[in-house]
Write an enzyme that holds these catalytic residues in place. Structure first.
Site, PDB file in Angstrom:
ATOM      1  N   SER A 142       0.814  -1.213   0.000  1.00 19.00           N
ATOM      2  CA  SER A 142       0.000   0.000   0.000  1.00 19.00           C
ATOM      3  C   SER A 142       0.852   1.270   0.000  1.00 19.00           C
ATOM      4  O   SER A 142       0.410   2.328   0.424  1.00 19.00           O
ATOM      5  CB  SER A 142      -0.958   0.029   1.205  1.00 19.00           C
ATOM      6  OG  SER A 142      -1.942  -0.973   1.054  1.00 19.00           O
ATOM      7  N   TYR A 208      -6.187   5.184  -1.934  1.00 14.09           N
ATOM      8  CA  TYR A 208      -7.344   4.980  -1.072  1.00 14.09           C
ATOM      9  C   TYR A 208      -8.207   6.208  -0.822  1.00 14.09           C
ATOM     10  O   TYR A 208      -9.252   6.097  -0.200  1.00 14.09           O
ATOM     11  CB  TYR A 208      -6.886   4.389   0.271  1.00 14.09           C
ATOM     12  CG  TYR A 208      -6.138   3.101   0.065  1.00 14.09           C
ATOM     13  CD1 TYR A 208      -6.771   1.985  -0.487  1.00 14.09           C
ATOM     14  CD2 TYR A 208      -4.778   2.997   0.350  1.00 14.09           C
ATOM     15  CE1 TYR A 208      -6.092   0.809  -0.709  1.00 14.09           C
ATOM     16  CE2 TYR A 208      -4.092   1.818   0.132  1.00 14.09           C
ATOM     17  CZ  TYR A 208      -4.757   0.733  -0.392  1.00 14.09           C
ATOM     18  OH  TYR A 208      -4.072  -0.428  -0.629  1.00 14.09           O
ATOM     19  N   ARG A 247      -2.991  -9.775  -8.285  1.00 11.34           N
ATOM     20  CA  ARG A 247      -2.912  -8.559  -9.083  1.00 11.34           C
ATOM     21  C   ARG A 247      -1.449  -8.312  -9.402  1.00 11.34           C
ATOM     22  O   ARG A 247      -0.600  -8.331  -8.509  1.00 11.34           O
ATOM     23  CB  ARG A 247      -3.481  -7.362  -8.316  1.00 11.34           C
ATOM     24  CG  ARG A 247      -3.813  -6.166  -9.197  1.00 11.34           C
ATOM     25  CD  ARG A 247      -4.145  -4.940  -8.378  1.00 11.34           C
ATOM     26  NE  ARG A 247      -2.944  -4.324  -7.852  1.00 11.34           N
ATOM     27  CZ  ARG A 247      -2.839  -3.784  -6.645  1.00 11.34           C
ATOM     28  NH1 ARG A 247      -3.868  -3.807  -5.821  1.00 11.34           N
ATOM     29  NH2 ARG A 247      -1.711  -3.233  -6.239  1.00 11.34           N
ATOM     30  N   ASP A 249       1.321  -5.712 -10.985  1.00 10.86           N
ATOM     31  CA  ASP A 249       1.503  -4.296 -11.275  1.00 10.86           C
ATOM     32  C   ASP A 249       2.727  -4.069 -12.150  1.00 10.86           C
ATOM     33  O   ASP A 249       3.790  -4.662 -11.916  1.00 10.86           O
ATOM     34  CB  ASP A 249       1.654  -3.505  -9.976  1.00 10.86           C
ATOM     35  CG  ASP A 249       0.411  -3.569  -9.098  1.00 10.86           C
ATOM     36  OD1 ASP A 249      -0.675  -3.842  -9.643  1.00 10.86           O
ATOM     37  OD2 ASP A 249       0.530  -3.355  -7.882  1.00 10.86           O
ATOM     38  N   GLU A 262       5.399  -5.547  -8.924  1.00 13.60           N
ATOM     39  CA  GLU A 262       5.182  -6.553  -7.888  1.00 13.60           C
ATOM     40  C   GLU A 262       3.904  -7.329  -8.166  1.00 13.60           C
ATOM     41  O   GLU A 262       3.112  -6.958  -9.032  1.00 13.60           O
ATOM     42  CB  GLU A 262       5.087  -5.896  -6.503  1.00 13.60           C
ATOM     43  CG  GLU A 262       3.928  -4.928  -6.358  1.00 13.60           C
ATOM     44  CD  GLU A 262       3.877  -4.290  -4.982  1.00 13.60           C
ATOM     45  OE1 GLU A 262       4.570  -4.770  -4.065  1.00 13.60           O
ATOM     46  OE2 GLU A 262       3.125  -3.316  -4.815  1.00 13.60           O
ATOM     47  N   GLY A 268      -6.282  -5.239  -2.531  1.00  6.71           N
ATOM     48  CA  GLY A 268      -7.320  -4.491  -1.851  1.00  6.71           C
ATOM     49  C   GLY A 268      -8.685  -4.720  -2.457  1.00  6.71           C
ATOM     50  O   GLY A 268      -8.833  -4.865  -3.667  1.00  6.71           O
TER      51      GLY A 268
END
Length: 298
Positions: A142, A208, A247, A249, A262, A268
């Site tokens: 995050s 976020y 996921r 990236d 990564e 999330g």
């Protein structure tokens, strides 16, 4: 079917996990599942989970979530769970190991080095990579304690901050480009999202915040580029023995080079998260997405 949503946790990403868990609890179909709202405040809370739980949807992020420990406990308890297994989770939590294995499998990733203390900082290596560099916890997420460092004088502080969250800090060459993310569910690659932000990089606030966040939109890449990105995702899925969903990236440069950033084994699931947006681009709503996650876990 009794489904426990496990969320909260003890990591620096607890707040994100709380939001992910609440969203999953809210959107699970009560006509299909007996939903157990299971918040973790301490690691030992896991042992309080009912033994007759059929499946755990894990909404934990960071340590004691994505690092394989919660998965190992659930396996010992005989409870099925969503996502990658213990070993894959542990490997992918470690950015250094992830990049090493990815590069060995022909996937492009930026140069990097790691340190365990400020005394291990080799400024010559950083000079060879060239500023700016990203400095971040090796096993964090995050974008917590992640810094874009543009000069030598700021390196030590960034490393010190990273060491507050992890025993190892990664120093990674900055690659200029646009971030893209690839969602894989049970081996199927979902629509790619392009991420742009007014912030310097896709940091915690951009990820976020609902007011000052990033723009994350489905994108149709040129055919050759799209084929290469999806091939990279397939290589990663196989090389790391992924299960359930992940996921992946990337950064795509103006020369159309694709750099792996990564893999996230428990991405999330908040209202502003990337996974629901990718599924929506495929015509799949949040509740249906949760159904699919559960199906892959069984």
């Amino acid at each position: 079917m009794k489904v426990a949503v496990i969320y909260g946790g003890i990591s620096s990403e607890r707040e994100v996990s709380l939001n992910s868990g609440k969203a999953m609890v809210k959107n699970l179909d009560r006509n299909k599942y007996d939903v157990l709202d299971f918040r973790i405040d301490e690691m030992t809370d896991t042992f309080k989970l009912d033994a007759d739980t059929d499946l755990a949807l894990i909404g934990l992020h960071g340590k004691f979530g994505e690092d394989g420990r919660i998965q190992a406990i659930l396996e010992a308890m005989g409870i099925k769970y969503c996502g990658c297994d213990t070993l894959t989770s542990a490997i992918l939590m470690d950015k250094n190991l992830t990049k090493t294995i990815a590069r060995a499998n022909g996937v492009l990733t930026a140069d990097w080095t790691t340190v365990r203390s400020v005394d291990e900082i080799d400024y010559n290596i950083i000079e060879e990579m060239g500023y700016p560099v990203f400095i971040k916890p090796n096993s964090g997420g995050s974008s917590v304690a992640t810094f874009c460092v543009k000069k030598k004088e700021d390196v030590r502080h960034a490393v010190e901050e990273g060491l507050k969250y992890d025993e190892i800090v990664m120093i990674e060459k900055y690659v200029k480009g646009i971030e893209h993310t690839s969602f894989i569910l049970d081996g199927e690659i979902y629509p790619t999202l392009r991420i742009t932000s007014d912030n310097e990089f896709f940091d915690y606030e951009a990820k976020y915040s609902t007011t000052n966040g990033a723009q994350e939109v489905p994108v149709e890449l040129p055919e050759t580029l799209d084929k290469k990105l999806k091939e990279n995702s397939r290589i990663c899925w196989k090389a790391f023995n992924c299960k359930g969903y992940v996921r992946v990236d990337y950064i795509i440069t103006e020369n159309n080079d694709i750099y792996l950033l990564e893999l996230n084994t428990l991405p999330g699931m908040t209202e502003t998260s990337l996974i629901p947006k990718s599924a929506k681009a495929k015509g799949i709503g949040y509740s249906e997405l949760l159904d699919k996650l559960i199906e892959t876990s069984l």
